[in-house]
Scaffold this motif. Structure first.
Motif, PDB file in Angstrom:
ATOM      1  N   TYR A 167      -6.781 -72.031 -45.744  1.00 31.89           N
ATOM      2  CA  TYR A 167      -7.696 -73.029 -46.317  1.00 31.89           C
ATOM      3  C   TYR A 167      -7.028 -74.401 -46.320  1.00 31.89           C
ATOM      4  O   TYR A 167      -7.671 -75.419 -46.052  1.00 31.89           O
ATOM      5  CB  TYR A 167      -8.119 -72.632 -47.734  1.00 31.89           C
ATOM      6  CG  TYR A 167      -9.461 -73.201 -48.122  1.00 31.89           C
ATOM      7  CD1 TYR A 167     -10.608 -72.417 -48.070  1.00 31.89           C
ATOM      8  CD2 TYR A 167      -9.594 -74.536 -48.505  1.00 31.89           C
ATOM      9  CE1 TYR A 167     -11.853 -72.933 -48.393  1.00 31.89           C
ATOM     10  CE2 TYR A 167     -10.835 -75.065 -48.837  1.00 31.89           C
ATOM     11  CZ  TYR A 167     -11.959 -74.265 -48.779  1.00 31.89           C
ATOM     12  OH  TYR A 167     -13.190 -74.794 -49.085  1.00 31.89           O
TER      13      TYR A 167
ATOM     14  N   MET B 255      -8.443 -77.868 -44.387  1.00 28.33           N
ATOM     15  CA  MET B 255      -8.603 -79.151 -45.070  1.00 28.33           C
ATOM     16  C   MET B 255      -7.780 -80.241 -44.392  1.00 28.33           C
ATOM     17  O   MET B 255      -8.223 -81.386 -44.261  1.00 28.33           O
ATOM     18  CB  MET B 255      -8.201 -79.024 -46.549  1.00 28.33           C
ATOM     19  CG  MET B 255      -9.216 -78.276 -47.415  1.00 28.33           C
ATOM     20  SD  MET B 255      -8.775 -78.292 -49.176  1.00 28.33           S
ATOM     21  CE  MET B 255      -8.987 -80.050 -49.570  1.00 28.33           C
TER      22      MET B 255
ATOM     23  N   ALA C 261     -15.183 -80.237 -43.229  1.00 28.80           N
ATOM     24  CA  ALA C 261     -16.058 -80.487 -44.369  1.00 28.80           C
ATOM     25  C   ALA C 261     -16.316 -79.191 -45.126  1.00 28.80           C
ATOM     26  O   ALA C 261     -16.240 -78.097 -44.551  1.00 28.80           O
ATOM     27  CB  ALA C 261     -17.375 -81.086 -43.899  1.00 28.80           C
ATOM     28  N   ALA C 262     -16.611 -79.328 -46.413  1.00 28.84           N
ATOM     29  CA  ALA C 262     -16.875 -78.132 -47.229  1.00 28.84           C
ATOM     30  C   ALA C 262     -18.073 -77.354 -46.711  1.00 28.84           C
ATOM     31  O   ALA C 262     -18.176 -76.145 -46.931  1.00 28.84           O
ATOM     32  CB  ALA C 262     -17.084 -78.535 -48.684  1.00 28.84           C
TER      33      ALA C 262
ATOM     34  N   ALA D 262     -15.109 -73.514 -43.343  1.00 29.77           N
ATOM     35  CA  ALA D 262     -15.004 -73.568 -44.798  1.00 29.77           C
ATOM     36  C   ALA D 262     -15.968 -72.589 -45.449  1.00 29.77           C
ATOM     37  O   ALA D 262     -15.614 -71.868 -46.396  1.00 29.77           O
ATOM     38  CB  ALA D 262     -15.281 -74.987 -45.289  1.00 29.77           C
TER      39      ALA D 262
ATOM     40  N   LEU E 108      -8.458 -79.107 -53.474  1.00 24.83           N
ATOM     41  CA  LEU E 108      -8.972 -77.839 -52.951  1.00 24.83           C
ATOM     42  C   LEU E 108     -10.023 -77.231 -53.883  1.00 24.83           C
ATOM     43  O   LEU E 108     -10.985 -76.614 -53.411  1.00 24.83           O
ATOM     44  CB  LEU E 108      -7.817 -76.855 -52.723  1.00 24.83           C
ATOM     45  CG  LEU E 108      -8.143 -75.608 -51.889  1.00 24.83           C
ATOM     46  CD1 LEU E 108      -6.920 -75.162 -51.099  1.00 24.83           C
ATOM     47  CD2 LEU E 108      -8.645 -74.448 -52.742  1.00 24.83           C
TER      48      LEU E 108
ATOM     49  N   GLU F 143     -12.379 -78.648 -55.746  1.00 27.91           N
ATOM     50  CA  GLU F 143     -13.701 -79.224 -55.477  1.00 27.91           C
ATOM     51  C   GLU F 143     -14.216 -78.822 -54.102  1.00 27.91           C
ATOM     52  O   GLU F 143     -15.405 -78.521 -53.929  1.00 27.91           O
ATOM     53  CB  GLU F 143     -13.656 -80.745 -55.580  1.00 27.91           C
ATOM     54  CG  GLU F 143     -13.549 -81.279 -56.992  1.00 27.91           C
ATOM     55  CD  GLU F 143     -12.103 -81.347 -57.479  1.00 27.91           C
ATOM     56  OE1 GLU F 143     -11.196 -80.851 -56.762  1.00 27.91           O
ATOM     57  OE2 GLU F 143     -11.888 -81.896 -58.584  1.00 27.91           O
ATOM     58  N   HIS F 144     -13.334 -78.820 -53.109  1.00 25.69           N
ATOM     59  CA  HIS F 144     -13.716 -78.452 -51.751  1.00 25.69           C
ATOM     60  C   HIS F 144     -14.227 -77.014 -51.705  1.00 25.69           C
ATOM     61  O   HIS F 144     -15.277 -76.728 -51.105  1.00 25.69           O
ATOM     62  CB  HIS F 144     -12.516 -78.621 -50.819  1.00 25.69           C
ATOM     63  CG  HIS F 144     -12.857 -78.662 -49.362  1.00 25.69           C
ATOM     64  ND1 HIS F 144     -13.167 -77.520 -48.641  1.00 25.69           N
ATOM     65  CD2 HIS F 144     -12.937 -79.699 -48.487  1.00 25.69           C
ATOM     66  CE1 HIS F 144     -13.410 -77.860 -47.377  1.00 25.69           C
ATOM     67  NE2 HIS F 144     -13.284 -79.170 -47.253  1.00 25.69           N
TER      68      HIS F 144
ATOM     69  N   ASP G 126     -17.674 -76.600 -53.344  1.00 25.99           N
ATOM     70  CA  ASP G 126     -18.755 -77.051 -52.471  1.00 25.99           C
ATOM     71  C   ASP G 126     -18.990 -76.061 -51.331  1.00 25.99           C
ATOM     72  O   ASP G 126     -20.140 -75.832 -50.921  1.00 25.99           O
ATOM     73  CB  ASP G 126     -18.433 -78.440 -51.914  1.00 25.99           C
ATOM     74  CG  ASP G 126     -18.413 -79.508 -53.000  1.00 25.99           C
ATOM     75  OD1 ASP G 126     -18.943 -79.251 -54.095  1.00 25.99           O
ATOM     76  OD2 ASP G 126     -17.846 -80.597 -52.750  1.00 25.99           O
TER      77      ASP G 126
END
Length: 252
Positions: free
Chosen positions: A174, A178, A183-184, A189, A236, A238-239, A242
């Motif tokens: 992961y 990133m 993008a999330a 992702a 990470l 927040e990512h 999402d």
């Protein structure tokens, strides 16, 4: 309206002897007396008794309680604010202690006898059982929690190490996506968010998309989880949240 010493004792959950003692030392003198000389307490007396009992619950000695209550510069609201702050602090400390005890209890339930070094090696900074505990608290998922207990009760030290190895491998991949600017909502992702959900299902309990989204929110709102995920890579948490949302949306 006034109350007898017996009535006040019953209301406040203290003994008559305690009220007599408070009167004798000048901490709580009843504002009235009956014709026969018996103590009678008014509403103002009850307010003061409430303040006394709050401070006593917080561990203040009687002489200090008297000093605080007789301070001419303090008002009832100030006392309540102080007591609220002190009680909130105590609750936080007790919750931390309770969490520590729960962790010890869960380790014992798992039947894992480890040295202190091994315990740190296996559990690290994050108790894997916390997923199930949070699920029970947030969603009332008693069946979910029971399932987690059934599974983890059978796990050996090697099982926990394999689980942690999977987490470490997932975290490394992961972090890489990133770094690559994924993008999330990107394919990789979202796929890793699904892998994350399957990991929880594999090791702990059936993690539905709804529960997974709730966990995603928790990873951002709860400092413990946010620190854990952001220690893998800043941002990470927040990512991942999402990506979890995007993964759930694709399965609606």
């Amino acid at each position: 309206m006034s109350y007898s010493v017996g009535q006040v004792a019953g209301l406040a959950g203290v003994t008559v002897r305690t009220l007599h003692h408070y009167d004798e030392i000048g901490l709580l003198a009843p504002s009235e007396r009956s014709h026969a000389g018996h103590r009678r307490y008014g509403d103002g007396d009850l307010d003061r008794l409430q303040q006394i009992l709050f401070y006593r619950e917080l561990g203040f000695p009687l002489d200090e309680v008297a000093t605080l209550l007789d301070d001419p510069d303090a008002n009832p609201s100030a006392h309540l604010r102080r007591q609220h702050a002190l009680l909130t602090d105590r609750i936080e400390r007790l919750q931390q202690m309770a969490a520590a005890v729960e962790t010890a209890m869960e380790a014992r339930k798992m039947g894992i006898n480890l040295t202190p070094e091994e315990k740190f090696e296996v559990f690290g900074d994050k108790d894997p059982e916390r997923h199930a505990q949070e699920a029970e608290e947030r969603w009332g998922g008693t069946d979910t929690y029971a399932e987690s207990q059934r599974r983890t009760a059978r796990y050996t030290k090697d099982d926990w190490k394999r689980m942690q190895a999977e987490v470490a491998d997932w975290a490394e991949r992961y972090d890489a996506l990133m770094k690559a600017g994924e993008a999330a909502t990107g394919e990789r992702a979202v796929a890793m968010a699904e892998e994350h959900r399957q990991h929880i299902t594999k090791w702990f309990y059936e993690c539905t998309f709804e529960i997974h989204q709730g966990l995603g929110e928790l990873y951002v709102s709860d400092e413990r989880f946010k620190e854990f995920y952001d220690s893998m890579r800043p941002g990470l948490a927040e990512h991942l949240r999402d990506a979890i949302r995007a993964n759930a949306a694709r399965h609606e």
